[in-house]
Design an enzyme around this catalytic site. Structure first.
Site, PDB file in Angstrom:
ATOM      1  N   SER A  94     -11.865  -2.042   2.696  1.00 18.14           N
ATOM      2  CA  SER A  94     -10.537  -2.453   3.668  1.00 18.14           C
ATOM      3  C   SER A  94      -9.990  -0.931   4.229  1.00 18.14           C
ATOM      4  O   SER A  94      -9.408  -0.630   3.993  1.00 18.14           O
ATOM      5  CB  SER A  94      -9.228  -3.883   3.414  1.00 18.14           C
ATOM      6  OG  SER A  94      -9.485  -4.235   3.409  1.00 18.14           O
ATOM      7  N   GLU A 143      -6.118   2.855   6.203  1.00 18.84           N
ATOM      8  CA  GLU A 143      -5.705   2.503   5.040  1.00 18.84           C
ATOM      9  C   GLU A 143      -6.401   3.460   4.386  1.00 18.84           C
ATOM     10  O   GLU A 143      -5.859   4.438   3.360  1.00 18.84           O
ATOM     11  CB  GLU A 143      -5.843   1.085   4.156  1.00 18.84           C
ATOM     12  CG  GLU A 143      -5.531   0.869   2.740  1.00 18.84           C
ATOM     13  CD  GLU A 143      -5.844  -0.568   2.392  1.00 18.84           C
ATOM     14  OE1 GLU A 143      -6.634  -0.775   1.217  1.00 18.84           O
ATOM     15  OE2 GLU A 143      -5.324  -1.827   3.477  1.00 18.84           O
ATOM     16  N   ARG A 172       0.937  -0.868  -0.096  1.00 20.73           N
ATOM     17  CA  ARG A 172      -0.095  -0.339  -0.013  1.00 20.73           C
ATOM     18  C   ARG A 172       0.958   0.785  -0.459  1.00 20.73           C
ATOM     19  O   ARG A 172       0.675   1.909   0.520  1.00 20.73           O
ATOM     20  CB  ARG A 172      -0.705  -0.063   0.837  1.00 20.73           C
ATOM     21  CG  ARG A 172      -2.359  -1.090   1.451  1.00 20.73           C
ATOM     22  CD  ARG A 172      -2.747  -1.132   0.092  1.00 20.73           C
ATOM     23  NE  ARG A 172      -3.984  -2.351   0.036  1.00 20.73           N
ATOM     24  CZ  ARG A 172      -3.550  -4.198  -0.740  1.00 20.73           C
ATOM     25  NH1 ARG A 172      -2.051  -4.013  -1.387  1.00 20.73           N
ATOM     26  NH2 ARG A 172      -3.904  -4.808  -0.508  1.00 20.73           N
TER      27      ARG A 172
END
Length: 315
Positions: A234, A309, A182
């Site tokens: 998420s 996130e 990420r």
């Protein structure tokens, strides 16, 4: 005249075809369906418009915020008193013959990952099946090195073309993009805008077999994820391993008995604890308060600190 008013004037004078919107509700542009208005939004549809939209802003002393499909973004209820460039109009998706490296698939930063995955399937090219159910754009996926089911975008990229503050287009090998979980150089340097990418050669496979695998992954998503409610996917990143063993945010949240925990219209999904969903009427404040409470309780009960996130704007 404010800086933004001056920018709008310059853009209208120098880019008369560029679509501009004032006080544009960001709830229309995020998968959470929350967020107040952006003071000024540009929606370029060509490479030239994107170059101008970036360069003129920096020339006026204003740093743009680059927005894809808003699938990983939470915007303040008060909105964003700044300049947003939405990239979904940059929809180039075609084969290009490069002089030295041969035929490559070039994909605009505004192309949806699902469209790219389906195009690859039609061509009998495997390696992007995991991307078919991700609602974001290629540009956003580059920034976050998006992935699912063992696949990541960095695995199929050759080069990334991007715009810098001067409006010039530069190219970077994928190996120099600092890809990690990420993360990429573009998340570290958000003043650069992903314009397009070229892909590595993908392996050939029967389209029917590719479609079958895509259908299997789609069924897994439907069975496990709360796709019926607005969310940003998420909510938290995967934590670092503990004692060499993998740790998953959803498992920790579930372990702490937080499924169904609600603040206002925001809720920890009862279907998948890793998702915070908008049950209806949720505000940015509701979602942030719920994220904070989940983070606090998981840390208190497990010793693991969750990292969001989801990115925020105007908060």
């Amino acid at each position: 005249m404010t800086l933004l008013e001056g920018l709008e004037k310059r853009l209208r004078e120098e880019c008369p075809l560029l679509e501009l919107r004032k006080n544009e509700p960001m709830s229309r542009h995020t998968s959470f369906r929350v967020g107040g208005p952006a003071a000024l939004m540009a929606l370029p549809k060509t490479r030239e418009e994107a170059m101008d939209a970036v360069h003129i802003a920096y020339r006026q002393g204003i740093r743009p915020f680059f927005l894809g499909n808003g699938t990983n973004l939470l915007v303040s209820d008060q909105g964003y008193d700044g300049y947003v460039i939405k990239t979904t109009g940059l929809e180039r998706l075609e084969w290009v013959d490069f002089t030295y490296s041969g035929r490559k698939l070039v994909v605009g930063g505004g192309v949806f990952l699902s469209r790219l995955a389906n195009f690859a399937a039609e061509q009998g090219l495997t390696g992007l099946e995991w991307a078919a159910g991700i609602p974001g754009t290629v540009g956003g996926a580059v920034v976050m090195n998006a992935g699912a089911y063992g696949g990541e975008l960095c695995q199929v990229l050759e080069k990334v073309s991007y715009l810098v503050e001067t409006g010039d287009v530069l190219r970077m090998d994928a190996g120099a993009c600092e890809f990690a979980y990420r993360h990429s150089i573009f998340s570290r340097l958000p003043e650069w805008m992903v314009l397009n990418v070229s892909l590595l050669p993908l392996a050939q496979e029967a389209p029917a077999r590719i479609r079958e695998r895509m259908a299997e992954l789609a069924e897994q998503r439907r069975a496990k994820q709360p796709l019926e409610h607005p969310s940003a996917g998420s909510t938290f990143k995967r934590p670092p391993p503990v004692d060499g063993k993998p740790v998953y945010a959803a498992a920790l949240i579930d372990q702490c008995g937080l499924k169904g925990l609600t603040v206002g219209g925001a809720q920890v999904s009862e279907k998948h604890a890793g998702f915070i969903i908008n049950r209806g009427g949720a505000t940015c404040r509701d979602i942030l308060k719920l994220m904070e409470e989940v983070t606090r309780r998981v840390l208190a009960e497990t010793g693991v600190e969750l990292e969001p996130e989801v990115k925020t704007l105007g908060v």
